[in-house]
Enzyme design. Structure first.
Site, PDB file in Angstrom:
ATOM      1  N   LYS C  79      -6.768  -8.692  -0.637  1.00  0.00           N
ATOM      2  CA  LYS C  79      -5.831  -8.828   0.018  1.00  0.00           C
ATOM      3  C   LYS C  79      -6.021  -7.649   1.278  1.00  0.00           C
ATOM      4  CE  LYS C  79      -0.681  -8.570   0.459  1.00  0.00           C
ATOM      5  NZ  LYS C  79       0.627  -8.386  -0.126  1.00  0.00           N
ATOM      6  N   SER C 160       4.314 -11.761   0.740  1.00  0.00           N
ATOM      7  CA  SER C 160       3.265 -11.351   1.699  1.00  0.00           C
ATOM      8  C   SER C 160       1.971 -11.744   1.173  1.00  0.00           C
ATOM      9  CB  SER C 160       3.482  -9.998   1.965  1.00  0.00           C
ATOM     10  OG  SER C 160       3.029  -9.285   0.752  1.00  0.00           O
ATOM     11  N   SER C 184       6.253 -10.221  -3.449  1.00  0.00           N
ATOM     12  CA  SER C 184       4.968 -10.613  -2.745  1.00  0.00           C
ATOM     13  C   SER C 184       3.716 -11.384  -3.764  1.00  0.00           C
ATOM     14  CB  SER C 184       4.550  -9.616  -1.952  1.00  0.00           C
ATOM     15  OG  SER C 184       5.266  -9.500  -0.751  1.00  0.00           O
TER      16      SER C 184
END
Ligand SMILES: [Mg+2]
Ligand SMILES: [Zn+2]
Lengths: 95, 515, 493
Positions: C79, C160, C184
């Site tokens: 990420k 997210s 998330s």
């Protein structure tokens, strides 16, 4: 508590985010909507309740007083938008 | 943390108004109310929340870790020593130590503040209420004594440095100081005159240096004071205060107070109002001026730093802090008087600074050893010699006691030579001068220069005979009853002996010779 | 070689160890998939060299007869919130565009130390603020899933960690890191039919992870199944002295401890999660999950978490408050983008830089956070929210008297279409089931439960006691075995 345009502008100034008149205007109902919604927390009786201080019960660990870092100026300045003579440079500040 | 909470409440210690400092205005007398927030750099190898070094005067941005530069994802971990030193400082002023404290963030934007917030302690400081006893004139044992309340001591990060004079249109940022540990020591508004503020700051500095928590180097910025001043009619309601920031010497603090108080009286008496504001002291002009640049609506949005858990201290930690506290200046001063029999003046002078006391105690221990006597027996002579002889010499040389070219051991040797009659006090002065220049041992100097005091009665009698022969009329006057002339004969004989005769022997032999 | 990309972490690890295929073949296969999938916009930066270097190191170690590291030669996605040395870490924000950290986050370093390689940096909601991936400054990620008979409307992969979820669902990588502040990891996992676990707060170091809300942020593992999550998390977790909130506790052998038998476990069903407006499909899925848990030997008990409805408003005070402060460092002085209008002073530069660099949702949250902390409001908002947070944590403590785990749906709906939710508040409501456990710092995971009538995946959430990731993983495994979830999006990209 109701947020007006002046408050939005004050908050934006505190947060150092430049906003236009239009943006300030647009943010008024948006922020009011969110602030109004979080205000339901006021319903909760929290007398005799301590605010949370540690998510998982835990206390602060301390490190020893030993120099283990520093002397990495190239790394510190590597991503600077403007670095000169080993300093970060910013527009002149008048104090 | 910069906000003074101290003005809401005067110290509970209930000091009577001891200071008669008043500003004489057109409308009568004004009283000055003073509180100090002192930022003292904690003596540590590494920074408060990073492992970068703290040494003074390095190349820009070399003493900076990625944490101090607030790189994305960097996190603070506190330095045990910084916490420990703040706790010891609190203990030294008999303050409440809070076993549970927390770090808060103070949010504002400035180029010397990389995180966009300063990690400080607002809501739960490490150290609570304490007290510092000051004497208005430390050298005068009869001068006023007053207790100044300390509201709190908290630990926080220092900011970096901005330089404005290196480029026409840019300021430069150096983060070397960013993250260095500070103690903010907030007094109560208990001071009533520039002298009291000066005495407080001097005493605080002395305590910090004894404890070893701050080197007290005001010219290097290790200690600086924010000076809160307001004026009022004696005993009246507290007036609005101003805060003069970062004043970096005792003298400037006193000047700033004097000037600022007078300015406030002038404003009030001409019908004006005091604005609560931040001011700057200009040492060149000796006056304070408003820092309007810093006046834009401050709202620091303090909240607990979520990167740091509550700081909880256990008894073992506190015990260690207490056990390693040295004897503090007030206690030491009392002991010097009661146990060593020193005068109040000598005791005050020798304990005012930790280095001086340390030096004196080394001299004392060594003197006792050399002379095979108890410390109390040699203390008086040692203290007198240190204060009148060595201090005088160091003063001339412009040196501090820690840079003295004469060590306590050498000093003790010299005192030993006086003590056992090898040299006289006046010869000792000469020997000290040579020691300061050459660093040689006093015994060696005495030997090489032939300064040894003599008790050789033959030699002394010979000189006495010459003196009497040269001054027949004075001898007659003495014998006729002018006793005072005895001193003249002693002086002449000593002079003839080049100061090396044992004064006692000279006295005895003279008395015999003069009949 | 395309079937190599159908394998998960465990299969790849074991295959490389046994010599069934090489790490290099594996890396090449995934690199090729990543290169072909630009239209998903899952990767912000591709780092094939990193993956290949790790693969070659694994192959070389095997050739020498060395013992292979736990993830030797397994390529993964990272990420964009993780700082990766010399590789852009932008948190999907313009303000950090081109920022190349001269340091490696603790979690990513642990993964490289375990032998994993990096295929690239994964797209996400800007500064992890969002639930649909639409706040990325570099364009949203498109979910590989599409509605059955619903046309080709592009769907959200969740947020997210939407780049992570999309990439795993599309078989661009077998696993990826995620971070979870209010859901998330779990919500995007649910939206894309994959598995994701957020461990106990403090299990994974936050050092080098770009901060959103420090008291909530927690890294975790995303993969196709429970076992792979256990393997990845085991490599990521562990005490880090550089993070003061890191838990000083050994990391259990979660993979070895996996056991789908739930006999003796009491699974709690929190009645407050059964809201009036709950969709029948979500309710049915939940019931299905309850039946599976029972089938696995668990005892089902109804429990009460009375302050559940206040979790979301408390979260939307605490998280923005922390964010407003955490994001103050993006000022154009030391790194990142700088906006300097003609004649601007320092403070003007800050305001212009932050106006140009932050996206709308980031600005909105900074504004909310600034407001709730400002003079006069702090106690009414922030302190009250932290007190409510204490009550929420207490609710869980009380529940643990009656049960060992909690079972709930992960999200109130399946993935929605990109652009369909425009009102910020409606978007926030997506996290209604995931936020309470985040506020309490508890481990929680999402496992795929089935498909809705549009053919889109739905997730079940398991919440456990602090430090008890093992029970969470075990319950996840029990559900996974019974769900038999094999659906996958058809490649259209
Ligand atoms: Mg101050
Ligand atoms: Zn301060």
């Amino acid at each position: 508590m109701s947020v007006d345009k002046a408050t939005v502008e004050k908050i934006a100034a505190l947060a150092r985010i430049a906003i236009s008149e239009d943006e300030a205007q647009r943010l008024v109902p948006e922020l009011n909507n969110i602030i109004g919604w979080v205000e339901q927390l006021g319903e909760v009786d929290t007398s005799n309740v301590e605010p949370m201080t540690a998510v998982i019960p835990n206390t602060l660990r301390l490190r020893e007083d030993v120099v283990t870092d520093g002397n990495v100026r190239d790394d510190v300045l590597a991503n600077a938008p403007q670095a000169e003579h080993g300093f970060f440079a910013v527009p002149k500040v008048i104090e | 943390m910069e906000e003074g909470q101290g003005f809401d409440r005067l110290s509970p210690n209930g000091n009577k108004a001891m200071s008669n400092y008043r500003i004489q205005g057109a409308t009568g007398e004004w009283e000055v109310v003073i509180g100090l927030e002192v930022h003292a750099q904690v003596t540590s190898n590494a920074k408060l929340f990073s492992g970068a070094p703290t040494a003074f005067g390095a190349e820009p941005n070399t003493q900076v870790s990625l944490i101090d530069a607030a790189m994305p994802g960097m996190l603070p971990v506190p330095n045990r020593e910084c916490i420990r030193q703040a706790v010891r400082t609190g203990m030294a002023i008999n303050a409440v130590i809070n076993k549970w404290s927390r770090f808060d963030r103070k949010n504002y934007f400035y180029a010397d503040l990389p995180q966009g917030y300063q990690i400080s302690q607002l809501y739960h400081p490490l150290v609570g209420e304490g007290v510092i006893t000051v004497q208005l004139d430390e050298k005068d044992p009869d001068s006023e004594v007053k207790e100044i309340g300390v509201e709190r001591i908290h630990v926080e990060q220092d900011a970096g440095k901005l330089m404005h004079d290196q480029h026409p249109t840019r300021s430069y940022v150096d983060l070397n100081r960013s993250g260095v540990a500070l103690m903010e020591i907030v007094s109560r508004p208990d001071m009533r005159s520039p002298q009291e503020a000066g005495a407080y700051l001097t005493k605080l500095r002395s305590i910090l240096r004894y404890v070893g928590s701050c080197d007290g180097n005001m010219d290097q910025g290790s200690m600086r004071a924010d000076v809160n001043v307001s004026v009022r009619k004696p005993g009246g309601e507290l007036g609005t205060r101003t805060e003069t920031k970062n004043v970096n010497s005792v003298r400037f603090v006193m000047q700033a107070i004097e000037q600022e108080a007078q300015r406030q009286v002038d404003v009030l008496e001409s019908g004006g109002r005091i604005v609560q504001e931040t001011r700057l002291f200009d040492p060149d002009k000796g006056e304070t001026r408003s820092m309007r640049s810093k006046e834009d609506a401050h709202d620091y949005r303090y909240f607990p730093d979520p990167d740091l858990l509550p700081l909880v201290l256990d008894d073992a930690f506190l015990d260690e802090c207490r056990a390693t506290l040295p004897e503090l200046p007030d206690a030491k001063r009392g002991r010097y008087e009661s146990e060593l029999g020193l005068s109040a003046y000598n005791a005050a002078v020798l304990t005012a600074d930790a280095d001086t006391a340390r030096w004196f105690e080394a001299l004392l221990a060594e003197s006792a050893r050399v002379q095979k006597k108890g410390e109390a027996e040699v203390a008086k002579a040692a203290s007198n010699w240190l204060i009148s002889e060595l201090f005088g010499a160091l003063n001339r040389l412009g040196k501090d006691i820690e840079d003295s070219p004469v060590s306590p051991e050498r000093g003790a040797e010299l005192l030993g030579l006086i003590g056992d009659g090898t040299i006289s006090g006046s010869i000792a002065k000469q020997v000290l001068e040579i020691m300061l220049e050459t660093g040689d041992a006093p015994a060696k100097i005495v030997e090489e220069k032939g300064l040894k005091q003599t008790s050789d009665t033959g030699a002394i009698e010979a000189e006495i005979a010459k003196v009497l022969e040269a001054n027949p009329d004075k001898v007659a006057d003495y014998r006729g009853g002018k006793d005072k002339l005895f001193g003249f004969f002693v002086g002449q004989t000593m002079k003839a002996m080049q100061g090396k005769a044992n004064p006692q022997v000279v006295n005895e032999l003279l008395k015999k010779a003069l009949g | 070689m395309s079937e190599l990309t159908d394998l998960g972490v465990k299969a790849l690890r074991d295959g490389i160890r046994s010599g069934e295929f090489s790490a290099r073949e594996t890396a090449d296969a995934f690199i090729a998939q990543v290169a072909k999938a630009k239209s998903l916009n899952a990767f912000l930066v591709e780092t094939p060299d990193h993956a290949i270097a790790a693969a070659d190191a694994a192959d070389a170690a095997r050739a020498k007869g060395d013992t292979l590291a736990p993830l030797a030669g397994v390529p993964i996605g990272m990420k964009d919130l993780f700082c990766t040395k010399g590789v852009q870490a932008a948190a999907a924000s313009h303000i950090l565009e081109d920022f190349k950290p001269p340091y490696e986050s603790t979690v990513s370093q642990r993964l490289w130390d375990a032998g994993a390689g990096m295929l690239g940096k994964l797209n996400m909601d800007q500064f992890a603020m969002g639930s649909s991936n639409e706040t990325s400054a570099f364009g949203n990620v498109v979910s590989p899933w599409r509605r059955e008979g619903g046309g080709n409307a592009p769907l959200t992969p969740g947020g997210s960690s939407g780049g992570s979820s999309a990439a795993i669902a599309a078989r661009l990588c077998p696993a990826a890191t995620g971070t979870d502040t209010g859901g998330s990891i779990r919500q995007p996992a649910a939206f894309t039919g994959i598995t994701g676990i957020k461990p106990t707060y403090g299990r994974c170091s936050r050092w080098g992870v770009i901060a959103f809300a420090s008291s909530l942020d927690q890294a975790g593992a995303m993969a196709r199944d429970v076992t792979d999550c256990a393997i990845l998390l085991e490599a990521m977790a562990g005490f880090d002295p550089k993070d003061a909130t890191s838990l000083d506790a050994p990391v259990p052998k979660w993979e070895a401890g996996l056991n789908a038998d739930l006999s003796g476990k009491r699974v709690g069903i929190p009645k407050e999660y059964r809201s009036d407006g709950m969709s029948p499909e979500i309710e049915a899925l939940w019931q299905q999950g309850i039946d599976w848990a029972k089938d696995a030997g668990a005892e089902i008990v109804e429990v009460s978490l009375p302050h559940t409805k206040y979790a979301l408003p408390a979260y939307y005070i605490i998280a923005p408050a922390e964010a407003s402060s955490n994001l103050a460092r993006y000022d154009g002085v030391r790194y990142g983008q700088r906006e300097l209008p003609d004649g601007a002073g320092l403070q003007d530069m800050y305001a212009a830089t932050r106006a140009a660099g932050f996206g709308d949702e980031v600005k909105r949250r900074i504004m909310i956070g600034t407001y709730v902390l400002s003079a006069g409001f702090y106690d009414a908002y922030y302190t009250q929210a932290q007190k409510v947070r204490t009550l929420i944590a207490r609710d869980f403590e009380n529940a643990w008297i009656e049960c060992d785990l909690l079972l709930t749906p992960t999200a109130p709906s399946a993935a929605f279409g990109l652009g369909e939710t425009t009102d910020p508040l409606s978007m926030y409501l997506n996290d209604v089931f995931t936020v309470p456990s985040s506020l309490a710092g508890l481990p929680a995971m999402s496992v795929p439960g089935g498909l809705d009538k549009q053919g889109l995946p739905l997730g079940l959430q398991i919440i456990g006691k602090a430090m008890d990731e093992q029970s969470v993983l075990n319950a996840g495994l029990a559900l996974e075995q019974r769900a038999g979830f094999t659906a996958r999006p058809e490649a259209w990209w």
